[in-house]
Motif scaffolding. Structure first.
Motif, PDB file in Angstrom:
ATOM      1  N   ILE A  21       0.831  -1.200   0.000  1.00 35.53           N
ATOM      2  CA  ILE A  21       0.000   0.000   0.000  1.00 35.53           C
ATOM      3  C   ILE A  21       0.869   1.256   0.000  1.00 35.53           C
ATOM      4  CG2 ILE A  21      -1.645   1.345   1.364  1.00 35.53           C
ATOM      5  CD1 ILE A  21      -2.799  -1.346   2.339  1.00 35.53           C
ATOM      6  N   THR A  25       0.730   3.657  -3.198  1.00 34.83           N
ATOM      7  CA  THR A  25       0.036   4.943  -3.113  1.00 34.83           C
ATOM      8  C   THR A  25       0.972   6.137  -3.097  1.00 34.83           C
ATOM      9  OG1 THR A  25      -0.004   4.826  -0.687  1.00 34.83           O
ATOM     10  CG2 THR A  25      -1.889   3.894  -1.866  1.00 34.83           C
ATOM     11  N   SER A  29       1.846   5.224  -7.845  1.00 37.34           N
ATOM     12  CA  SER A  29       0.611   5.815  -8.383  1.00 37.34           C
ATOM     13  C   SER A  29       0.864   7.140  -9.086  1.00 37.34           C
ATOM     14  CB  SER A  29      -0.411   6.017  -7.262  1.00 37.34           C
ATOM     15  OG  SER A  29       0.034   7.005  -6.350  1.00 37.34           O
ATOM     16  N   LEU A  90      -1.610  13.116   1.520  1.00 36.69           N
ATOM     17  CA  LEU A  90      -2.389  12.787   0.322  1.00 36.69           C
ATOM     18  C   LEU A  90      -3.624  13.689   0.218  1.00 36.69           C
ATOM     19  CD1 LEU A  90      -2.120   8.907   0.538  1.00 36.69           C
ATOM     20  CD2 LEU A  90      -1.338  10.277  -1.399  1.00 36.69           C
ATOM     21  N   SER A 113       6.713   9.187   3.523  1.00 35.92           N
ATOM     22  CA  SER A 113       7.131   7.862   3.063  1.00 35.92           C
ATOM     23  C   SER A 113       8.355   7.354   3.823  1.00 35.92           C
ATOM     24  CB  SER A 113       7.422   7.896   1.556  1.00 35.92           C
ATOM     25  OG  SER A 113       8.605   8.621   1.271  1.00 35.92           O
ATOM     26  N   PHE A 151      -0.552  -1.836  -8.113  1.00 31.26           N
ATOM     27  CA  PHE A 151      -1.043  -0.461  -8.067  1.00 31.26           C
ATOM     28  C   PHE A 151      -0.997   0.285  -9.386  1.00 31.26           C
ATOM     29  CE2 PHE A 151      -1.547  -0.811  -3.577  1.00 31.26           C
ATOM     30  CZ  PHE A 151      -2.451   0.194  -3.259  1.00 31.26           C
ATOM     31  N   THR A 155      -4.485   1.910  -9.954  1.00 28.41           N
ATOM     32  CA  THR A 155      -4.576   3.362 -10.060  1.00 28.41           C
ATOM     33  C   THR A 155      -5.253   3.760 -11.369  1.00 28.41           C
ATOM     34  OG1 THR A 155      -2.568   3.639  -8.739  1.00 28.41           O
ATOM     35  CG2 THR A 155      -3.263   5.510 -10.077  1.00 28.41           C
ATOM     36  N   VAL A 167      -8.958   9.939  -6.250  1.00 27.59           N
ATOM     37  CA  VAL A 167      -8.083   8.772  -6.070  1.00 27.59           C
ATOM     38  C   VAL A 167      -7.193   8.969  -4.851  1.00 27.59           C
ATOM     39  CG1 VAL A 167      -6.192   7.434  -7.081  1.00 27.59           C
ATOM     40  CG2 VAL A 167      -8.112   8.143  -8.510  1.00 27.59           C
ATOM     41  N   TYR A 168      -6.646  10.163  -4.692  1.00 24.10           N
ATOM     42  CA  TYR A 168      -5.790  10.443  -3.534  1.00 24.10           C
ATOM     43  C   TYR A 168      -6.592  10.382  -2.230  1.00 24.10           C
ATOM     44  CZ  TYR A 168      -1.113  11.556  -5.303  1.00 24.10           C
ATOM     45  OH  TYR A 168       0.160  11.475  -5.809  1.00 24.10           O
ATOM     46  N   PHE A 171      -6.848   6.758  -1.387  1.00 20.80           N
ATOM     47  CA  PHE A 171      -5.572   6.267  -0.856  1.00 20.80           C
ATOM     48  C   PHE A 171      -5.361   6.753   0.584  1.00 20.80           C
ATOM     49  CE2 PHE A 171      -3.533   5.934  -5.361  1.00 20.80           C
ATOM     50  CZ  PHE A 171      -4.254   4.776  -5.579  1.00 20.80           C
ATOM     51  N   HIS A 175      -4.791   4.362   4.058  1.00 19.91           N
ATOM     52  CA  HIS A 175      -3.729   4.495   5.064  1.00 19.91           C
ATOM     53  C   HIS A 175      -4.312   4.557   6.478  1.00 19.91           C
ATOM     54  CE1 HIS A 175       0.157   4.944   2.981  1.00 19.91           C
ATOM     55  NE2 HIS A 175      -0.560   5.380   1.966  1.00 19.91           N
TER      56      HIS A 175
END
Length: 404
Positions: A21, A25, A29, A90, A113, A151, A155, A167-168, A171, A175
């Motif tokens: 994930i 993401t 993506s 995000l 990240s 992904f 995506t 989409v964000y 995601f 999380h």
């Protein structure tokens, strides 16, 4: 050594899911959404990728601080915090009113990240059970290797029905709803070696490095240089795989050949796992480095489909092993104490160099040609092998000097 416990397998499986994930993401993506982002903000596509590169660089610069926090507070706690940060970042990107705010949100994504991806996950495995960390890291990289496979199409499928902002938001929810609970659970299980009670449990949870204190500084420099060179070569060739193969005259078959990289990368990790991790971490580093010039030599020796196919497979095998080396070599050489801090320092150099790799490779292809560029990058792979071999030579001197 006994096999992994049931709880240990659950830890690796949970981390594998959060890594898929996380990479899916926060990294993979972006390429599928970048065109829509650029169109909405009125930016040329190359500017959008430039902002992404700067964000990657920023993430690398904070890695040493994150490594220190991991050693101090435990990797699980840091990863749980990172899940919250990733969701906020995000959402901030999705809500950005203009390109400047979006760029700040993108930088926040890559900063988050560093709290949740490989370096933190490797440290958690070391803190949970450092004696089995080498095996667990191999298993984890095998699972996480499917992030792009899952992904990229996921995506695209989501973006066919949703805007990139939506989409964000999806995601971000993943999380919070999936990664955050798992990381909280992992935080309860992972242990900071500095806080483990003295006795049998502590001795089992600490791995001693194979190098004496007086040789560790020089070996660390050699290790970081070798890993950084391999990351530089891997990043450059992977991003330019399709245009590079096209420039060599492979045309439409370049896409099909390029798709072999991912399965080969996973296959090398699977082979390492099935071997019972009998090859030491330094041996894997040497093999990974050697596969780079070998793959390039095969490609330059025969640019027809068979040679290009062999190149993609051999190069993918080396890149797969390189991911394992990033986590296992610092543990094998320097031990489990201070692991997060060491990996954080190595990550700075690795990410700084790899963020520059796409531009350097493109510039060289344009000015000196693809064949010369590939030959130079093959030389960089050999230089990494020399650095790793120098560490092995230092270890041999230690063994010779030790009294029988």
């Amino acid at each position: 050594m006994s096999g992994p416990s049931h709880q240990g397998r659950l830890v690796v499986a949970a981390l594998g899911l959060t890594q898929i994930i996380g990479y899916g993401t926060l990294y993979y993506s972006f390429s599928g959404l970048a065109a829509s982002m650029a169109r909405d903000f009125g930016w040329p596509p190359e500017w959008m990728f430039g902002a992404f590169s700067i964000s990657l660089l920023a993430g690398g610069l904070v890695a040493p601080f994150v490594g220190n926090w991991i050693d101090r507070h435990g990797a699980g706690t840091v990863m749980a915090f990172g899940s919250i940060c990733a969701a906020i970042a995000l959402a901030a990107c999705a809500l950005a009113p203009g390109p400047i705010a979006f760029s700040a949100g993108l930088m926040a994504i890559e900063l988050a990240s560093t709290f949740v991806l490989y370096n933190a996950a490797f440290a958690l495995l070391v803190q949970f059970d450092s004696g089995k960390a080498h095996r667990s890291i191999t298993h984890l990289t095998l699972i996480a290797g499917f992030a792009s496979t899952i992904f990229w199409p996921l995506t695209s499928a989501l973006h066919e029905r949703l805007s990139w902002q939506e989409v964000y938001f999806v995601f971000a929810a993943v999380h919070l709803l999936v990664c955050l609970p798992l990381h909280f659970w992992l935080a309860r299980l992972s242990r900071n070696p500095k806080r483990v009670d003295h006795g049998a449990t502590a001795s089992q949870n600490i791995v001693e490095g194979s190098l004496p204190a007086e040789r560790r500084q020089s070996a660390f420099v050699l290790m970081v240089a070798g890993i950084a060179l391999l990351s530089f070569v891997d990043a450059a060739i992977l991003i330019h795989m399709l245009p590079m193969l096209t420039a060599l005259g492979l045309g439409g078959t370049s896409v099909l050949i390029g798709t072999l990289f991912g399965p080969a990368q996973v296959a090398s990790r699977l082979l390492s796992m099935l071997s019972g991790n009998k090859i030491p971490a330094l041996g894997l580093a040497l093999i990974s480095g050697l596969l780079v010039p070998i793959s390039i030599a095969v490609l330059l020796g025969s640019t027809w489909i068979p040679g290009a196919t062999a190149f993609a497979v051999i190069f993918g095998l080396g890149a797969g092993l390189a991911s394992i080396v990033q986590g296992t070599l610092p543990l094998a050489l320097f031990g489990s104490n201070g692991y997060g801090r060491r990996v954080g320092k190595a990550t700075v150099v690795r990410l700084v160099t790899s963020s520059a790799a796409p531009f350097v490779f493109a510039f060289m292809m344009q000015h000196v040609g693809v064949e010369v560029t590939l030959a130079i990058f093959a030389g960089l792979g050999l230089l990494a092998v020399i650095f790793f071999a120098a560490i092995g030579r230092a270890m041999q001197r230690v063994l010779v000097q030790e009294p029988s």
